[in-house]
Design an enzyme around this catalytic site. Structure first.
Site, PDB file in Angstrom:
ATOM      1  N   ASN A 111       4.626  56.177  47.516  1.00 15.38           N
ATOM      2  CA  ASN A 111       5.056  56.381  46.139  1.00 15.38           C
ATOM      3  C   ASN A 111       6.565  56.115  46.021  1.00 15.38           C
ATOM      4  OD1 ASN A 111       4.208  57.330  43.468  1.00 15.38           O
ATOM      5  ND2 ASN A 111       5.577  59.042  43.855  1.00 15.38           N
TER       6      ASN A 111
ATOM      7  N   VAL B 168       4.539  50.510  37.606  1.00 14.19           N
ATOM      8  CA  VAL B 168       3.663  51.282  38.484  1.00 14.19           C
ATOM      9  C   VAL B 168       4.227  52.696  38.395  1.00 14.19           C
ATOM     10  CG1 VAL B 168       2.880  51.646  40.852  1.00 14.19           C
ATOM     11  CG2 VAL B 168       3.119  49.313  39.968  1.00 14.19           C
ATOM     12  N   PRO B 169       3.561  53.569  37.634  1.00 15.09           N
ATOM     13  CA  PRO B 169       4.184  54.808  37.167  1.00 15.09           C
ATOM     14  C   PRO B 169       4.280  55.937  38.194  1.00 15.09           C
ATOM     15  CG  PRO B 169       1.954  54.683  36.369  1.00 15.09           C
ATOM     16  CD  PRO B 169       2.224  53.380  37.085  1.00 15.09           C
ATOM     17  N   CYS B 170       5.096  55.734  39.214  1.00 13.18           N
ATOM     18  CA  CYS B 170       5.289  56.776  40.221  1.00 13.18           C
ATOM     19  C   CYS B 170       5.957  58.009  39.619  1.00 13.18           C
ATOM     20  CB  CYS B 170       6.079  56.238  41.404  1.00 13.18           C
ATOM     21  SG  CYS B 170       7.697  55.575  41.000  1.00 13.18           S
ATOM     22  N   HIS B 171       6.611  57.839  38.475  1.00 15.50           N
ATOM     23  CA  HIS B 171       7.251  58.987  37.826  1.00 15.50           C
ATOM     24  C   HIS B 171       6.226  59.990  37.301  1.00 15.50           C
ATOM     25  CE1 HIS B 171       6.549  56.012  34.620  1.00 15.50           C
ATOM     26  NE2 HIS B 171       6.419  57.059  33.803  1.00 15.50           N
TER      27      HIS B 171
END
Length: 157
Positions: free
Chosen positions: A110, A119-122
């Site tokens: 991540n 790529v929504p790692c948040h």
């Protein structure tokens, strides 16, 4: 590979890619001038990122081409399945990937996500609801989560 810089509410964003897709999107802490011209390979990504920050886009459709290990790519693909405006935990992500004990490996992949925001790692938080590690800084993670899920104004009466 070509590159462009755009200004966002969270700082200057660098976008790199080629005809195969977008390879890397990162936010910079230093102030870099916005690109005067955007290479054709990056135009759609630039347009969609600007729409996201304007609040008129909640998913991305341009071609991605991140570079990483097979495991990292599995994690990044799982991140793409987290719906806009929601969060999940590292533990839930590990279970989804088939190994509840892989929490640290999932967290590491991540953290190596090369496609900031897209790529929504948040959207991955700690099991206790805390905002845990974020390469761009926790203040940016908080901003992004609030941007995607703003508080609803309650009626006073």
């Amino acid at each position: 590979m070509v590159q462009a810089y755009i200004k966002t509410p969270l700082g200057t964003t660098a976008i790199k890619g080629d005809t195969q897709g977008i390879i890397k999107i990162t936010v910079l802490d230093e102030n870099v001038p916005e690109s005067d011209t955007i290479p054709v390979e990056l135009k759609e990504a630039v347009t969609q990122l600007k729409e996201y920050f304007a609040g008129s886009r909640n998913h991305f459709t341009f071609k991605l081409n991140p570079q990483g290990t097979d495991f990292q790519k599995r994690v990044w693909n799982a991140l793409l399945e987290i719906p806009f405006g929601t969060t999940t935990t590292y533990q839930k992500l590990s279970v989804k990937l088939g190994d509840v004990k892989a929490i640290r490996a999932v967290a590491s992949a991540n953290g190596k996500n090369p496609l900031w925001i897209v790529v929504p790692c948040h959207r991955v938080i700690g099991s206790d609801g805390s905002l845990t590690g974020y390469a761009g800084g926790l203040w940016r993670k908080k901003w992004l989560l609030e941007h995607e899920n703003p508080p609803i104004q309650q009626s006073l009466f």
